[in-house]
Design a protein around this motif. Structure first.
Motif, PDB file in Angstrom:
ATOM      1  N   LEU A  56      24.236  25.989   0.837  1.00 34.42           N
ATOM      2  CA  LEU A  56      24.693  27.210   1.614  1.00 34.42           C
ATOM      3  C   LEU A  56      23.707  28.207   1.510  1.00 34.42           C
ATOM      4  O   LEU A  56      23.692  29.297   2.980  1.00 34.42           O
ATOM      5  CB  LEU A  56      26.066  27.710   1.421  1.00 34.42           C
ATOM      6  N   THR A  57      23.081  28.648   0.414  1.00 31.28           N
ATOM      7  CA  THR A  57      22.055  29.888   0.468  1.00 31.28           C
ATOM      8  C   THR A  57      21.097  29.432   1.193  1.00 31.28           C
ATOM      9  O   THR A  57      20.591  30.780   1.928  1.00 31.28           O
ATOM     10  CB  THR A  57      21.669  30.489  -0.954  1.00 31.28           C
ATOM     11  N   LEU A  58      20.365  28.591   1.103  1.00 35.65           N
ATOM     12  CA  LEU A  58      19.383  28.213   1.863  1.00 35.65           C
ATOM     13  C   LEU A  58      19.211  28.267   3.826  1.00 35.65           C
ATOM     14  O   LEU A  58      19.149  28.789   3.679  1.00 35.65           O
ATOM     15  CB  LEU A  58      19.000  27.130   1.641  1.00 35.65           C
ATOM     16  N   PHE A  59      21.342  27.568   3.906  1.00 31.88           N
ATOM     17  CA  PHE A  59      21.232  27.442   5.124  1.00 31.88           C
ATOM     18  C   PHE A  59      21.147  28.914   6.019  1.00 31.88           C
ATOM     19  O   PHE A  59      20.923  29.123   6.879  1.00 31.88           O
ATOM     20  CB  PHE A  59      22.405  26.776   5.289  1.00 31.88           C
ATOM     21  N   HIS A  60      21.492  29.611   5.232  1.00 29.60           N
ATOM     22  CA  HIS A  60      22.155  31.269   5.926  1.00 29.60           C
ATOM     23  C   HIS A  60      20.661  31.972   5.666  1.00 29.60           C
ATOM     24  O   HIS A  60      20.757  33.013   6.453  1.00 29.60           O
ATOM     25  CB  HIS A  60      23.087  31.796   4.753  1.00 29.60           C
ATOM     26  N   THR A  61      19.618  32.110   4.830  1.00 26.77           N
ATOM     27  CA  THR A  61      18.520  32.285   5.349  1.00 26.77           C
ATOM     28  C   THR A  61      18.045  31.825   6.732  1.00 26.77           C
ATOM     29  O   THR A  61      16.990  33.066   6.743  1.00 26.77           O
ATOM     30  CB  THR A  61      17.861  32.020   3.904  1.00 26.77           C
ATOM     31  N   LEU A  62      17.696  30.366   6.603  1.00 29.67           N
ATOM     32  CA  LEU A  62      17.551  29.867   7.510  1.00 29.67           C
ATOM     33  C   LEU A  62      17.966  30.816   8.784  1.00 29.67           C
ATOM     34  O   LEU A  62      17.166  30.401   9.786  1.00 29.67           O
ATOM     35  CB  LEU A  62      17.209  28.382   7.807  1.00 29.67           C
ATOM     36  N   VAL A  63      18.777  30.921   9.120  1.00 26.01           N
ATOM     37  CA  VAL A  63      19.697  31.985   9.976  1.00 26.01           C
ATOM     38  C   VAL A  63      19.313  32.487  10.189  1.00 26.01           C
ATOM     39  O   VAL A  63      19.182  33.485  11.352  1.00 26.01           O
ATOM     40  CB  VAL A  63      21.459  30.773   9.704  1.00 26.01           C
ATOM     41  N   ALA A  64      19.483  33.835   9.049  1.00 29.60           N
ATOM     42  CA  ALA A  64      18.027  34.869   9.129  1.00 29.60           C
ATOM     43  C   ALA A  64      17.249  35.098  10.157  1.00 29.60           C
ATOM     44  O   ALA A  64      17.164  35.261  11.253  1.00 29.60           O
ATOM     45  CB  ALA A  64      19.198  35.427   7.789  1.00 29.60           C
ATOM     46  N   PHE A  65      16.660  33.962   9.446  1.00 27.99           N
ATOM     47  CA  PHE A  65      15.089  33.761  10.023  1.00 27.99           C
ATOM     48  C   PHE A  65      14.710  33.315  11.332  1.00 27.99           C
ATOM     49  O   PHE A  65      14.098  33.869  12.476  1.00 27.99           O
ATOM     50  CB  PHE A  65      14.278  33.073   9.308  1.00 27.99           C
ATOM     51  N   HIS A  66      15.654  32.845  11.656  1.00 23.40           N
ATOM     52  CA  HIS A  66      15.978  32.278  13.107  1.00 23.40           C
ATOM     53  C   HIS A  66      16.223  33.162  14.008  1.00 23.40           C
ATOM     54  O   HIS A  66      15.533  33.089  14.912  1.00 23.40           O
ATOM     55  CB  HIS A  66      16.894  30.376  13.461  1.00 23.40           C
ATOM     56  N   THR A 113       6.057  32.825  18.481  1.00 21.18           N
ATOM     57  CA  THR A 113       8.072  33.173  17.216  1.00 21.18           C
ATOM     58  C   THR A 113       9.264  32.303  17.889  1.00 21.18           C
ATOM     59  O   THR A 113       9.801  31.404  17.438  1.00 21.18           O
ATOM     60  CB  THR A 113       8.207  35.091  18.013  1.00 21.18           C
ATOM     61  N   ILE A 114       8.919  31.255  19.524  1.00 25.04           N
ATOM     62  CA  ILE A 114       9.638  30.220  19.763  1.00 25.04           C
ATOM     63  C   ILE A 114       9.357  29.105  18.939  1.00 25.04           C
ATOM     64  O   ILE A 114      10.258  28.194  18.799  1.00 25.04           O
ATOM     65  CB  ILE A 114       9.276  30.036  21.255  1.00 25.04           C
ATOM     66  N   LEU A 115       7.732  29.283  18.765  1.00 26.07           N
ATOM     67  CA  LEU A 115       7.632  27.388  17.837  1.00 26.07           C
ATOM     68  C   LEU A 115       8.492  27.638  16.118  1.00 26.07           C
ATOM     69  O   LEU A 115       9.116  26.775  15.945  1.00 26.07           O
ATOM     70  CB  LEU A 115       6.392  27.615  17.479  1.00 26.07           C
ATOM     71  N   MET A 116       8.447  29.136  16.176  1.00 21.43           N
ATOM     72  CA  MET A 116       8.891  29.683  14.226  1.00 21.43           C
ATOM     73  C   MET A 116      10.409  28.858  14.514  1.00 21.43           C
ATOM     74  O   MET A 116      11.462  28.527  13.817  1.00 21.43           O
ATOM     75  CB  MET A 116       8.513  30.371  13.672  1.00 21.43           C
ATOM     76  N   ALA A 117      11.418  29.950  15.466  1.00 25.29           N
ATOM     77  CA  ALA A 117      12.096  29.691  16.198  1.00 25.29           C
ATOM     78  C   ALA A 117      13.206  28.085  15.549  1.00 25.29           C
ATOM     79  O   ALA A 117      13.874  27.665  15.217  1.00 25.29           O
ATOM     80  CB  ALA A 117      13.216  30.204  17.373  1.00 25.29           C
ATOM     81  N   GLY A 118      12.071  27.154  17.141  1.00 23.66           N
ATOM     82  CA  GLY A 118      12.881  25.940  16.866  1.00 23.66           C
ATOM     83  C   GLY A 118      12.002  25.084  15.806  1.00 23.66           C
ATOM     84  O   GLY A 118      12.612  24.005  15.119  1.00 23.66           O
ATOM     85  N   PHE A 119      11.234  25.470  14.707  1.00 21.23           N
ATOM     86  CA  PHE A 119      10.804  24.679  13.711  1.00 21.23           C
ATOM     87  C   PHE A 119      11.949  24.893  12.791  1.00 21.23           C
ATOM     88  O   PHE A 119      12.619  24.214  11.975  1.00 21.23           O
ATOM     89  CB  PHE A 119       9.399  25.588  12.773  1.00 21.23           C
ATOM     90  N   ILE A 120      12.660  26.228  12.644  1.00 20.48           N
ATOM     91  CA  ILE A 120      13.762  27.012  11.523  1.00 20.48           C
ATOM     92  C   ILE A 120      15.159  25.827  12.117  1.00 20.48           C
ATOM     93  O   ILE A 120      16.204  25.456  11.365  1.00 20.48           O
ATOM     94  CB  ILE A 120      13.386  28.435  11.571  1.00 20.48           C
ATOM     95  N   TYR A 129      17.884  18.366  18.590  1.00 25.41           N
ATOM     96  CA  TYR A 129      17.165  17.733  19.582  1.00 25.41           C
ATOM     97  C   TYR A 129      16.762  18.798  20.441  1.00 25.41           C
ATOM     98  O   TYR A 129      15.295  19.333  21.884  1.00 25.41           O
ATOM     99  CB  TYR A 129      17.880  17.248  20.735  1.00 25.41           C
ATOM    100  N   LEU A 130      17.708  20.080  20.711  1.00 29.34           N
ATOM    101  CA  LEU A 130      17.314  21.300  21.831  1.00 29.34           C
ATOM    102  C   LEU A 130      15.615  21.734  20.909  1.00 29.34           C
ATOM    103  O   LEU A 130      15.154  22.568  21.527  1.00 29.34           O
ATOM    104  CB  LEU A 130      18.284  22.159  21.847  1.00 29.34           C
ATOM    105  N   ALA A 131      15.859  21.903  19.515  1.00 33.67           N
ATOM    106  CA  ALA A 131      14.599  22.202  19.007  1.00 33.67           C
ATOM    107  C   ALA A 131      13.759  21.878  18.739  1.00 33.67           C
ATOM    108  O   ALA A 131      12.604  22.443  19.219  1.00 33.67           O
ATOM    109  CB  ALA A 131      15.441  22.223  17.159  1.00 33.67           C
ATOM    110  N   ILE A 132      13.741  20.391  19.138  1.00 31.43           N
ATOM    111  CA  ILE A 132      12.334  19.483  19.689  1.00 31.43           C
ATOM    112  C   ILE A 132      12.316  19.347  21.269  1.00 31.43           C
ATOM    113  O   ILE A 132      10.679  20.127  21.037  1.00 31.43           O
ATOM    114  CB  ILE A 132      12.871  18.117  19.304  1.00 31.43           C
ATOM    115  N   LEU A 133      12.876  19.447  21.403  1.00 36.39           N
ATOM    116  CA  LEU A 133      12.861  20.278  23.516  1.00 36.39           C
ATOM    117  C   LEU A 133      12.112  22.155  23.164  1.00 36.39           C
ATOM    118  O   LEU A 133      10.873  21.565  24.172  1.00 36.39           O
ATOM    119  CB  LEU A 133      14.315  20.548  23.989  1.00 36.39           C
ATOM    120  N   THR A 134      12.132  22.807  22.522  1.00 36.85           N
ATOM    121  CA  THR A 134      11.853  23.761  22.840  1.00 36.85           C
ATOM    122  C   THR A 134      10.268  23.877  21.722  1.00 36.85           C
ATOM    123  O   THR A 134       9.670  24.839  22.713  1.00 36.85           O
ATOM    124  CB  THR A 134      12.116  25.263  21.648  1.00 36.85           C
ATOM    125  N   ILE A 135      10.017  23.102  21.216  1.00 34.12           N
ATOM    126  CA  ILE A 135       9.126  23.184  20.525  1.00 34.12           C
ATOM    127  C   ILE A 135       8.030  22.399  20.978  1.00 34.12           C
ATOM    128  O   ILE A 135       7.046  23.450  21.675  1.00 34.12           O
ATOM    129  CB  ILE A 135       9.347  22.212  19.181  1.00 34.12           C
TER     130      ILE A 135
END
Length: 248
Positions: A2-12, A46-53, A88-94
């Motif tokens: 859960l901590t990892l998930f919330h951290t990733l959400v913040a960066f995303h 920034t979009i590539l990073m958001a997509g990877f996250i 799928y949407l993340a891969i599409l964005t990347i």
């Protein structure tokens, strides 16, 4: 988890928000200007990073759907929407962001578009789109099936351009616009839809909400494609006039 998930959400959110704002500078600004190039690069990165996250977020959801989304009680729905469809949407964005950068970078060497990650991302997107469509059928989410068509169309048109031996002049520019604006559409779609799930869950999957960024983005693409066509026609007319001795 859960901590990892919330951290990733913040960066995303941070990377996604920067991308949402930067998107409009190259779209509305003078093409080819220093500002266009600078903010275009910032948007793409920034979009590539958001997509990877987003890929990592979707994997966290698939592993533990209810812990990562405690406000939702149906694990099948959460896995489908926040797991399979988000992946799928993340891969599409990347795919779109990377392809958009590559088409411009390789304008003088078209064969380079068929190399490395640019090529690898096309079958990956097809598989991700297929997975989204099949999951949508299995859990009764028609939106997942419909949105998967964008992935098939993206990979198909990308591959068509990549393997066209000698594309027409400025085709690379049309592909660049298609991909970069498409990445913007994808990010705004995720912003509206996945953000709305937390605020107003009942309208999060409403087709109108998903149609707003799609229609806006398509309008931008068609406008810029027309501008490119007019530019090419003007150049062709100028060259014809010169060959007839009507220009200098």
């Amino acid at each position: 988890m859960l901590t990892l998930f919330h951290t990733l959400v913040a960066f995303h959110i941070v990377f996604g928000a920067v991308g949402l704002v930067c998107f409009w500078v190259p779209v509305l600004g003078r093409k080819g200007s220093p500002n266009h190039r600078l903010w275009g690069k910032i948007f793409a990165r920034t979009i590539l990073m958001a997509g990877f996250i987003a890929v990592l977020l979707s994997l966290c959801t698939l592993i533990d759907p209810l812990s990562t989304h405690p406000h939702l009680k149906d694990p099948v729905f959460v896995r489908g929407i926040f797991g399979i469809m988000m992946f799928y949407l993340a891969i599409l964005t990347i795919n779109l962001a990377w392809y958009g950068v590559e088409t411009l970078k390789n304008k003088a060497n078209h064969r380079a578009n068929r190399r490395g990650l640019n090529l690898f991302l096309q079958p990956i997107l097809i598989v991700a789109a297929l997975g989204c469509a099949l999951e949508g059928i299995l859990i009764g989410q028609l939106l997942m099936v419909v949105i998967s068509i964008v992935g098939f169309a993206t990979a198909g048109t990308n591959l068509f351009f990549m393997f066209t031996p000698n594309p027409a002049p400025l085709t690379y520019l049309k592909e660049h616009v298609k991909a970069i604006v498409g990445a913007g559409i994808s990010v705004y779609t995720a912003f509206f839809a996945f953000g709305a799930v937390r605020i107003m869950p009942t309208i999060a999957l409403h087709p109108v909400l998903w149609a707003i960024p799609l229609i806006t983005g398509l309008g931008i693409i068609l406008y810029h494609h027309r501008q490119i066509r007019l530019r090419l026609e003007a150049h062709s007319t100028s060259q014809s006039n010169k060959s007839l001795g009507l220009g200098f």
